[in-house]
Design a protein around this motif. Structure first.
Motif, PDB file in Angstrom:
ATOM      1  N   GLY A  68      31.006  41.812  36.253  1.00  0.00           N
ATOM      2  CA  GLY A  68      31.950  41.508  35.194  1.00  0.00           C
ATOM      3  C   GLY A  68      31.316  40.888  33.962  1.00  0.00           C
ATOM      4  O   GLY A  68      31.906  40.880  32.891  1.00  0.00           O
ATOM      5  N   MET A  76      34.674  44.683  34.049  1.00  0.00           N
ATOM      6  CA  MET A  76      36.137  44.744  34.087  1.00  0.00           C
ATOM      7  C   MET A  76      36.662  45.898  33.242  1.00  0.00           C
ATOM      8  O   MET A  76      37.514  46.666  33.688  1.00  0.00           O
ATOM      9  CB  MET A  76      36.733  43.419  33.629  1.00  0.00           C
ATOM     10  CG  MET A  76      36.471  42.306  34.621  1.00  0.00           C
ATOM     11  SD  MET A  76      37.199  40.771  34.074  1.00  0.00           S
ATOM     12  CE  MET A  76      35.994  39.611  34.685  1.00  0.00           C
ATOM     13  N   GLY A  77      36.157  46.022  32.032  1.00  0.00           N
ATOM     14  CA  GLY A  77      36.567  47.118  31.169  1.00  0.00           C
ATOM     15  C   GLY A  77      36.132  48.467  31.714  1.00  0.00           C
ATOM     16  O   GLY A  77      36.876  49.450  31.651  1.00  0.00           O
ATOM     17  N   SER A  79      35.691  49.185  34.858  1.00  0.00           N
ATOM     18  CA  SER A  79      36.555  49.460  36.007  1.00  0.00           C
ATOM     19  C   SER A  79      37.895  50.011  35.540  1.00  0.00           C
ATOM     20  O   SER A  79      38.389  51.023  36.068  1.00  0.00           O
ATOM     21  CB  SER A  79      36.767  48.182  36.826  1.00  0.00           C
ATOM     22  OG  SER A  79      37.700  48.394  37.860  1.00  0.00           O
ATOM     23  N   ARG A  80      38.504  49.357  34.572  1.00  0.00           N
ATOM     24  CA  ARG A  80      39.815  49.793  34.079  1.00  0.00           C
ATOM     25  C   ARG A  80      39.752  51.233  33.547  1.00  0.00           C
ATOM     26  O   ARG A  80      40.600  52.063  33.864  1.00  0.00           O
ATOM     27  CB  ARG A  80      40.290  48.835  32.979  1.00  0.00           C
ATOM     28  CG  ARG A  80      41.560  49.237  32.262  1.00  0.00           C
ATOM     29  CD  ARG A  80      42.779  49.023  33.141  1.00  0.00           C
ATOM     30  NE  ARG A  80      43.984  49.435  32.446  1.00  0.00           N
ATOM     31  CZ  ARG A  80      45.115  48.780  32.454  1.00  0.00           C
ATOM     32  NH1 ARG A  80      45.216  47.664  33.146  1.00  0.00           N
ATOM     33  NH2 ARG A  80      46.155  49.232  31.822  1.00  0.00           N
ATOM     34  N   GLN A  81      38.708  51.513  32.760  1.00  0.00           N
ATOM     35  CA  GLN A  81      38.569  52.858  32.198  1.00  0.00           C
ATOM     36  C   GLN A  81      38.360  53.888  33.301  1.00  0.00           C
ATOM     37  O   GLN A  81      38.980  54.955  33.290  1.00  0.00           O
ATOM     38  CB  GLN A  81      37.412  52.906  31.201  1.00  0.00           C
ATOM     39  CG  GLN A  81      37.292  54.256  30.518  1.00  0.00           C
ATOM     40  CD  GLN A  81      36.203  54.290  29.462  1.00  0.00           C
ATOM     41  OE1 GLN A  81      35.615  53.268  29.109  1.00  0.00           O
ATOM     42  NE2 GLN A  81      35.921  55.472  28.967  1.00  0.00           N
ATOM     43  N   LEU A  94      34.410  44.233  42.005  1.00  0.00           N
ATOM     44  CA  LEU A  94      34.067  43.562  40.766  1.00  0.00           C
ATOM     45  C   LEU A  94      33.514  42.176  41.080  1.00  0.00           C
ATOM     46  O   LEU A  94      34.111  41.427  41.864  1.00  0.00           O
ATOM     47  CB  LEU A  94      35.331  43.439  39.910  1.00  0.00           C
ATOM     48  CG  LEU A  94      35.170  42.972  38.486  1.00  0.00           C
ATOM     49  CD1 LEU A  94      34.293  43.927  37.688  1.00  0.00           C
ATOM     50  CD2 LEU A  94      36.536  42.846  37.841  1.00  0.00           C
ATOM     51  N   LEU A 104      41.996  38.949  35.067  1.00  0.00           N
ATOM     52  CA  LEU A 104      41.329  40.080  34.427  1.00  0.00           C
ATOM     53  C   LEU A 104      40.871  41.105  35.464  1.00  0.00           C
ATOM     54  O   LEU A 104      40.919  42.308  35.224  1.00  0.00           O
ATOM     55  CB  LEU A 104      40.117  39.613  33.617  1.00  0.00           C
ATOM     56  CG  LEU A 104      40.424  39.009  32.253  1.00  0.00           C
ATOM     57  CD1 LEU A 104      39.175  38.368  31.661  1.00  0.00           C
ATOM     58  CD2 LEU A 104      40.989  40.061  31.323  1.00  0.00           C
ATOM     59  N   ALA A 105      40.463  40.625  36.609  1.00  0.00           N
ATOM     60  CA  ALA A 105      40.078  41.533  37.688  1.00  0.00           C
ATOM     61  C   ALA A 105      41.284  42.350  38.136  1.00  0.00           C
ATOM     62  O   ALA A 105      41.166  43.551  38.414  1.00  0.00           O
ATOM     63  CB  ALA A 105      39.482  40.756  38.856  1.00  0.00           C
ATOM     64  N   TRP A 107      43.841  43.114  36.203  1.00  0.00           N
ATOM     65  CA  TRP A 107      44.055  44.046  35.086  1.00  0.00           C
ATOM     66  C   TRP A 107      43.100  45.235  35.178  1.00  0.00           C
ATOM     67  O   TRP A 107      43.466  46.364  34.867  1.00  0.00           O
ATOM     68  CB  TRP A 107      43.866  43.305  33.757  1.00  0.00           C
ATOM     69  CG  TRP A 107      43.783  44.218  32.573  1.00  0.00           C
ATOM     70  CD1 TRP A 107      44.828  44.722  31.863  1.00  0.00           C
ATOM     71  CD2 TRP A 107      42.591  44.732  31.969  1.00  0.00           C
ATOM     72  NE1 TRP A 107      44.352  45.534  30.849  1.00  0.00           N
ATOM     73  CE2 TRP A 107      42.984  45.560  30.892  1.00  0.00           C
ATOM     74  CE3 TRP A 107      41.225  44.577  32.232  1.00  0.00           C
ATOM     75  CZ2 TRP A 107      42.067  46.219  30.083  1.00  0.00           C
ATOM     76  CZ3 TRP A 107      40.310  45.241  31.425  1.00  0.00           C
ATOM     77  CH2 TRP A 107      40.734  46.047  30.372  1.00  0.00           C
ATOM     78  N   SER A 108      41.877  44.986  35.636  1.00  0.00           N
ATOM     79  CA  SER A 108      40.847  46.028  35.687  1.00  0.00           C
ATOM     80  C   SER A 108      41.101  47.073  36.775  1.00  0.00           C
ATOM     81  O   SER A 108      40.399  48.076  36.828  1.00  0.00           O
ATOM     82  CB  SER A 108      39.470  45.398  35.910  1.00  0.00           C
ATOM     83  OG  SER A 108      39.330  44.983  37.259  1.00  0.00           O
ATOM     84  N   LYS A 109      42.089  46.817  37.638  1.00  0.00           N
ATOM     85  CA  LYS A 109      42.423  47.708  38.748  1.00  0.00           C
ATOM     86  C   LYS A 109      41.315  47.798  39.802  1.00  0.00           C
ATOM     87  O   LYS A 109      41.253  48.752  40.572  1.00  0.00           O
ATOM     88  CB  LYS A 109      42.788  49.112  38.258  1.00  0.00           C
ATOM     89  CG  LYS A 109      43.956  49.133  37.285  1.00  0.00           C
ATOM     90  CD  LYS A 109      44.298  50.551  36.865  1.00  0.00           C
ATOM     91  CE  LYS A 109      45.442  50.567  35.873  1.00  0.00           C
ATOM     92  NZ  LYS A 109      45.779  51.929  35.461  1.00  0.00           N
TER      93      LYS A 109
END
Length: 142
Positions: A68, A76-77, A79-81, A94, A104-105, A107-109
């Motif tokens: 992260g 994190m970003g 992972s989300r993407q 993560l 945030l983790a 949010w990152s899915k």
């Protein structure tokens, strides 16, 4: 690399961090086989975001461990993407530096979260759990 994807006796684990020491710590914690009931691990190291997306999109990665704190593109970003854009995205673990990063983790899915400082047994068991999950849910199973 001679193989084109995982086999029944190996699974590919991608390790993403811009810090070589962090990658080495993660790789050492995972080892060759993080649990007795999972296949051997083939590690794919990445230090840049474009390479991570290339690997995740290839369908050849079974589990990803993302730092992260990586710069400029944190795990994190990434992972989300990946979760939004990669078909049959592999499970993602993560690594977070602060307990307050848990939201945030989420949010990152990410499928799992492991805090810093890394505890090798916790990381190995987390990766083994994700490997088991991937074995049972992979869409292009052999």
């Amino acid at each position: 690399m001679t193989s084109t994807g995982s086999t029944d006796d190996t699974m590919r684990v991608l390790v993403y961090s811009d810090d070589a020491a962090t990658r080495a710590e993660v790789i050492q914690a995972i080892g060759r086989r993080p649990a007795a009931d999972v296949p051997l691990v083939e590690i794919v190291e990445c230090a840049t975001e474009p390479k991570v997306h290339q690997w995740l999109g290839s369908g050849e990665i079974d589990v990803a461990v993302l730092d992260g704190e990586t710069q400029p593109a944190g795990g994190m970003g990434v992972s989300r993407q990946a979760k939004d854009e990669v078909y049959d995205c592999p499970p993602i673990c993560l690594i977070i530096a602060r307990r307050d990063d848990r939201w945030l983790a989420d949010w990152s899915k990410a499928d799992a979260v492991v805090p810093q400082p890394l505890e090798p047994m916790v990381l190995a068991e987390t990766v083994a759990d994700l490997m088991r999950r991937r074995s049972s849910t992979r869409l292009n199973a052999k």
